[in-house]
Write a protein that holds these residues in place. Structure first.
Motif, short mmCIF file in Angstrom:
data_model
loop_
_atom_site.label_atom_id
_atom_site.label_comp_id
_atom_site.label_asym_id
_atom_site.label_seq_id
_atom_site.Cartn_x
_atom_site.Cartn_y
_atom_site.Cartn_z
N THR A 30 -16.58 -26.79 -23.18
CA THR A 30 -15.17 -26.41 -23.17
C THR A 30 -15.01 -24.90 -23.17
O THR A 30 -14.23 -24.34 -22.39
N ILE A 31 -15.75 -24.21 -24.03
CA ILE A 31 -15.69 -22.75 -24.08
C ILE A 31 -16.13 -22.15 -22.75
O ILE A 31 -15.50 -21.22 -22.24
N THR A 35 -13.62 -19.99 -20.33
CA THR A 35 -14.01 -18.61 -20.04
C THR A 35 -14.10 -18.37 -18.54
O THR A 35 -13.61 -17.36 -18.03
N ARG A 36 -14.70 -19.30 -17.81
CA ARG A 36 -14.81 -19.16 -16.35
C ARG A 36 -13.45 -19.13 -15.69
O ARG A 36 -13.21 -18.34 -14.78
N LEU A 37 -12.54 -20.00 -16.13
CA LEU A 37 -11.21 -20.03 -15.54
C LEU A 37 -10.45 -18.74 -15.81
O LEU A 37 -9.77 -18.21 -14.93
N LEU A 38 -10.55 -18.22 -17.03
CA LEU A 38 -9.87 -16.97 -17.36
C LEU A 38 -10.46 -15.80 -16.57
O LEU A 38 -9.71 -14.93 -16.11
N MET A 39 -11.76 -15.77 -16.42
CA MET A 39 -12.38 -14.68 -15.67
C MET A 39 -12.01 -14.74 -14.20
O MET A 39 -11.78 -13.73 -13.56
#
Length: 75
Positions: A30-31, A35-39
Motif C-alpha cells: 500500500t505504501i 508513493t508511486r502514484l504521488l510521484m
C-alpha cells in the motif's frame, strides 16, 4: 477448560506469524503504490514548468516570455 498440547501451540504460532507477515506485506505494498502514484502526479504536473525553467536558464526565452508562459501554466 481445554488444555493445549505443544503441537497445537506451535500451529497457532505459525498461523499468527503468517497473518502478521501478510499484514506487513499488505502495508508495504500500500505504501509503495501510494508513493508511486504521488510521484507520478508530481512529475506530470511539474514537467512543463521544469522544461520552461530550463529554456529560460539556457537563454532560449526572455523574461517576458518566461513570465507569460509561467502564468499560462499556473492557470
Amino acid at each position: 477448560m481445554m488444555m493445549m498440547d505443544g503441537s497445537m501451540m506451535t500451529m497457532m504460532c505459525i498461523i499468527m506469524g503468517i497473518g502478521l507477515l501478510l499484514l506487513i506485506i499488505a502495508v508495504g505494498v500500500t505504501i509503495y503504490v501510494v508513493t508511486r502514484l504521488l510521484m507520478r502526479k508530481y512529475r506530470v504536473e511539474d514537467g512543463p514548468l521544469l522544461i520552461l525553467k530550463e529554456r529560460y536558464a539556457k537563454g532560449q526565452i526572455n523574461d517576458e516570455e518566461f513570465n507569460h508562459k509561467r502564468k499560462l501554466l499556473d492557470d
